[in-house]
Design a protein around this motif. Structure first.
Motif, PDB file in Angstrom:
ATOM      1  N   VAL A  50       9.842-104.289  -2.211  1.00 17.34           N
ATOM      2  CA  VAL A  50       9.182-103.652  -3.353  1.00 17.34           C
ATOM      3  C   VAL A  50       8.852-104.673  -4.441  1.00 17.34           C
ATOM      4  O   VAL A  50       7.742-104.688  -4.965  1.00 17.34           O
ATOM      5  CB  VAL A  50      10.033-102.494  -3.913  1.00 17.34           C
ATOM      6  CG1 VAL A  50       9.431-101.943  -5.193  1.00 17.34           C
ATOM      7  CG2 VAL A  50      10.140-101.390  -2.887  1.00 17.34           C
ATOM      8  N   LEU A  51       9.788-105.527  -4.764  1.00 14.18           N
ATOM      9  CA  LEU A  51       9.589-106.481  -5.852  1.00 14.18           C
ATOM     10  C   LEU A  51       8.364-107.377  -5.655  1.00 14.18           C
ATOM     11  O   LEU A  51       7.562-107.527  -6.581  1.00 14.18           O
ATOM     12  CB  LEU A  51      10.855-107.308  -6.057  1.00 14.18           C
ATOM     13  CG  LEU A  51      11.010-107.995  -7.397  1.00 14.18           C
ATOM     14  CD1 LEU A  51      10.942-107.002  -8.550  1.00 14.18           C
ATOM     15  CD2 LEU A  51      12.329-108.747  -7.439  1.00 14.18           C
ATOM     16  N   PRO A  52       8.145-107.966  -4.471  1.00 15.70           N
ATOM     17  CA  PRO A  52       6.926-108.770  -4.301  1.00 15.70           C
ATOM     18  C   PRO A  52       5.644-107.954  -4.470  1.00 15.70           C
ATOM     19  O   PRO A  52       4.662-108.448  -5.019  1.00 15.70           O
ATOM     20  CB  PRO A  52       7.033-109.320  -2.877  1.00 15.70           C
ATOM     21  CG  PRO A  52       8.462-109.243  -2.521  1.00 15.70           C
ATOM     22  CD  PRO A  52       9.024-108.094  -3.300  1.00 15.70           C
ATOM     23  N   PHE A  53       5.652-106.701  -4.036  1.00 21.03           N
ATOM     24  CA  PHE A  53       4.467-105.866  -4.188  1.00 21.03           C
ATOM     25  C   PHE A  53       4.244-105.472  -5.648  1.00 21.03           C
ATOM     26  O   PHE A  53       3.106-105.373  -6.100  1.00 21.03           O
ATOM     27  CB  PHE A  53       4.535-104.624  -3.294  1.00 21.03           C
ATOM     28  CG  PHE A  53       4.253-104.915  -1.859  1.00 21.03           C
ATOM     29  CD1 PHE A  53       2.995-105.316  -1.450  1.00 21.03           C
ATOM     30  CD2 PHE A  53       5.252-104.804  -0.903  1.00 21.03           C
ATOM     31  CE1 PHE A  53       2.728-105.598  -0.126  1.00 21.03           C
ATOM     32  CE2 PHE A  53       4.998-105.085   0.428  1.00 21.03           C
ATOM     33  CZ  PHE A  53       3.733-105.479   0.818  1.00 21.03           C
ATOM     34  N   VAL A  54       5.309-105.250  -6.379  1.00 23.43           N
ATOM     35  CA  VAL A  54       5.195-104.944  -7.808  1.00 23.43           C
ATOM     36  C   VAL A  54       4.607-106.152  -8.534  1.00 23.43           C
ATOM     37  O   VAL A  54       3.661-106.023  -9.322  1.00 23.43           O
ATOM     38  CB  VAL A  54       6.575-104.547  -8.392  1.00 23.43           C
ATOM     39  CG1 VAL A  54       6.562-104.559  -9.914  1.00 23.43           C
ATOM     40  CG2 VAL A  54       6.980-103.181  -7.875  1.00 23.43           C
ATOM     41  N   PHE A  55       5.149-107.339  -8.261  1.00 21.40           N
ATOM     42  CA  PHE A  55       4.636-108.563  -8.879  1.00 21.40           C
ATOM     43  C   PHE A  55       3.163-108.759  -8.518  1.00 21.40           C
ATOM     44  O   PHE A  55       2.347-109.085  -9.383  1.00 21.40           O
ATOM     45  CB  PHE A  55       5.463-109.780  -8.432  1.00 21.40           C
ATOM     46  CG  PHE A  55       5.014-111.054  -9.079  1.00 21.40           C
ATOM     47  CD1 PHE A  55       5.478-111.403 -10.336  1.00 21.40           C
ATOM     48  CD2 PHE A  55       4.122-111.907  -8.446  1.00 21.40           C
ATOM     49  CE1 PHE A  55       5.059-112.586 -10.950  1.00 21.40           C
ATOM     50  CE2 PHE A  55       3.697-113.084  -9.047  1.00 21.40           C
ATOM     51  CZ  PHE A  55       4.171-113.424 -10.305  1.00 21.40           C
ATOM     52  N   THR A  56       2.827-108.538  -7.250  1.00 20.32           N
ATOM     53  CA  THR A  56       1.441-108.703  -6.799  1.00 20.32           C
ATOM     54  C   THR A  56       0.510-107.724  -7.499  1.00 20.32           C
ATOM     55  O   THR A  56      -0.595-108.087  -7.896  1.00 20.32           O
ATOM     56  CB  THR A  56       1.351-108.532  -5.268  1.00 20.32           C
ATOM     57  OG1 THR A  56       2.198-109.507  -4.649  1.00 20.32           O
ATOM     58  CG2 THR A  56      -0.062-108.697  -4.770  1.00 20.32           C
ATOM     59  N   SER A  57       0.953-106.484  -7.667  1.00 25.09           N
ATOM     60  CA  SER A  57       0.119-105.485  -8.364  1.00 25.09           C
ATOM     61  C   SER A  57      -0.160-105.925  -9.798  1.00 25.09           C
ATOM     62  O   SER A  57      -1.283-105.793 -10.291  1.00 25.09           O
ATOM     63  CB  SER A  57       0.814-104.118  -8.365  1.00 25.09           C
ATOM     64  OG  SER A  57       0.933-103.617  -7.071  1.00 25.09           O
ATOM     65  N   GLY A  58       0.851-106.449 -10.477  1.00 26.41           N
ATOM     66  CA  GLY A  58       0.657-106.950 -11.840  1.00 26.41           C
ATOM     67  C   GLY A  58      -0.241-108.168 -11.873  1.00 26.41           C
ATOM     68  O   GLY A  58      -1.085-108.310 -12.759  1.00 26.41           O
ATOM     69  N   LEU A  59      -0.071-109.041 -10.899  1.00 24.92           N
ATOM     70  CA  LEU A  59      -0.909-110.236 -10.797  1.00 24.92           C
ATOM     71  C   LEU A  59      -2.382-109.853 -10.611  1.00 24.92           C
ATOM     72  O   LEU A  59      -3.261-110.382 -11.293  1.00 24.92           O
ATOM     73  CB  LEU A  59      -0.431-111.093  -9.624  1.00 24.92           C
ATOM     74  CG  LEU A  59      -1.162-112.401  -9.411  1.00 24.92           C
ATOM     75  CD1 LEU A  59      -0.460-113.498 -10.187  1.00 24.92           C
ATOM     76  CD2 LEU A  59      -1.185-112.757  -7.949  1.00 24.92           C
ATOM     77  N   VAL A  60      -2.634-108.922  -9.714  1.00 26.81           N
ATOM     78  CA  VAL A  60      -4.010-108.478  -9.473  1.00 26.81           C
ATOM     79  C   VAL A  60      -4.564-107.780 -10.717  1.00 26.81           C
ATOM     80  O   VAL A  60      -5.730-107.975 -11.077  1.00 26.81           O
ATOM     81  CB  VAL A  60      -4.085-107.567  -8.225  1.00 26.81           C
ATOM     82  CG1 VAL A  60      -5.444-106.913  -8.095  1.00 26.81           C
ATOM     83  CG2 VAL A  60      -3.755-108.381  -6.967  1.00 26.81           C
ATOM     84  N   GLY A  61      -3.736-107.004 -11.412  1.00 20.96           N
ATOM     85  CA  GLY A  61      -4.167-106.383 -12.669  1.00 20.96           C
ATOM     86  C   GLY A  61      -4.581-107.420 -13.692  1.00 20.96           C
ATOM     87  O   GLY A  61      -5.600-107.281 -14.372  1.00 20.96           O
ATOM     88  N   GLY A  62      -3.810-108.500 -13.802  1.00 20.27           N
ATOM     89  CA  GLY A  62      -4.155-109.588 -14.723  1.00 20.27           C
ATOM     90  C   GLY A  62      -5.436-110.284 -14.312  1.00 20.27           C
ATOM     91  O   GLY A  62      -6.267-110.643 -15.158  1.00 20.27           O
ATOM     92  N   PHE A  63      -5.618-110.472 -13.011  1.00 20.90           N
ATOM     93  CA  PHE A  63      -6.841-111.085 -12.487  1.00 20.90           C
ATOM     94  C   PHE A  63      -8.063-110.228 -12.843  1.00 20.90           C
ATOM     95  O   PHE A  63      -9.066-110.740 -13.352  1.00 20.90           O
ATOM     96  CB  PHE A  63      -6.736-111.244 -10.965  1.00 20.90           C
ATOM     97  CG  PHE A  63      -8.013-111.670 -10.311  1.00 20.90           C
ATOM     98  CD1 PHE A  63      -8.386-113.001 -10.291  1.00 20.90           C
ATOM     99  CD2 PHE A  63      -8.843-110.746  -9.691  1.00 20.90           C
ATOM    100  CE1 PHE A  63      -9.559-113.403  -9.683  1.00 20.90           C
ATOM    101  CE2 PHE A  63     -10.017-111.134  -9.088  1.00 20.90           C
ATOM    102  CZ  PHE A  63     -10.382-112.473  -9.088  1.00 20.90           C
ATOM    103  N   VAL A  64      -7.980-108.926 -12.598  1.00 22.44           N
ATOM    104  CA  VAL A  64      -9.103-108.024 -12.900  1.00 22.44           C
ATOM    105  C   VAL A  64      -9.376-108.005 -14.403  1.00 22.44           C
ATOM    106  O   VAL A  64     -10.533-108.027 -14.833  1.00 22.44           O
ATOM    107  CB  VAL A  64      -8.826-106.601 -12.360  1.00 22.44           C
ATOM    108  CG1 VAL A  64      -9.858-105.599 -12.854  1.00 22.44           C
ATOM    109  CG2 VAL A  64      -8.772-106.610 -10.833  1.00 22.44           C
ATOM    110  N   SER A  65      -8.320-108.008 -15.203  1.00 24.62           N
ATOM    111  CA  SER A  65      -8.478-107.981 -16.657  1.00 24.62           C
ATOM    112  C   SER A  65      -9.250-109.194 -17.158  1.00 24.62           C
ATOM    113  O   SER A  65     -10.210-109.060 -17.928  1.00 24.62           O
ATOM    114  CB  SER A  65      -7.096-107.934 -17.318  1.00 24.62           C
ATOM    115  OG  SER A  65      -7.204-108.070 -18.712  1.00 24.62           O
TER     116      SER A  65
END
Length: 181
Positions: A50-65
């Motif tokens: 779960v933790l790597p996927f949570v980090f990845t979701s935040g990373l992708v959110g930052g990328f899109v932002s």
């Protein structure tokens, strides 16, 4: 091609390269785990996924932002961004970190409600229990897991969201401390 367009392309390329490398590393880690110990044969050794996927979701959110903000960035700032890996990668990395902090806020129950994921409380009596908690830090239902990933993306996308949650919680804690005095 004008200078602004060239800088936009440089920043976009750097963002894509950085995000791709991070995603390859995270998913490579998960693949390596599954090769070393297949999912159904790791007696007592469940994988902390779960933790790597949570980090990845935040990373992708930052990328899109940052991608959405690029057209509005001033030419001088865009020039600086195009020359600096640190400045470009900081927003997605912060998004990943904020998503993990937000997950801890959800687990702790500081932020609750219908819109947020629910977790089962777990007793922690030893360091082994903490490790097990990290391995099993999964929300109650698949719907709650989807909420976690959604809010993880939001944590990366809206860089002010998690700091605002922290400030609000700190303000409430200070207010409760003042009432106790």
């Amino acid at each position: 091609m004008d200078d602004r367009q060239e800088n936009l392309q440089k920043v976009t390329k750097k963002l894509v390269v950085f995000t791709t490398v991070i995603l390859v590393l995270i998913f490579g880690y998960l693949i390596l785990l599954s090769l070393l110990c297949p999912w159904d044969s790791c007696a007592g050794h469940e994988k902390p996924i779960v933790l790597p996927f949570v980090f990845t979701s935040g990373l992708v959110g930052g990328f899109v932002s940052i991608q959405q903000r690029l057209p509005q960035i001033a030419a001088d700032e865009l020039r600086v961004l195009s020359r600096s890996w640190v400045s470009i990668t900081l927003i997605p990395i912060n998004g990943g970190i904020f998503s993990v902090v937000l997950m801890l806020i959800f687990i702790s129950g500081i932020l609750q409600g219908q819109l947020f994921p629910q977790y089962e409380p777990r007793p922690l009596n030893s360091l082994t229990d903490v490790y097990d908690w990290i391995k099993h830090g999964i929300p109650k239902t698949s719907t709650d897991l989807a909420k976690l990933f959604f809010w993880s993306f939001v944590a990366g996308f809206s860089e002010r969201f998690v700091p605002q949650v922290i400030r609000t919680a700190a303000g409430k804690a200070q207010g409760n401390t003042a009432k106790d005095d």
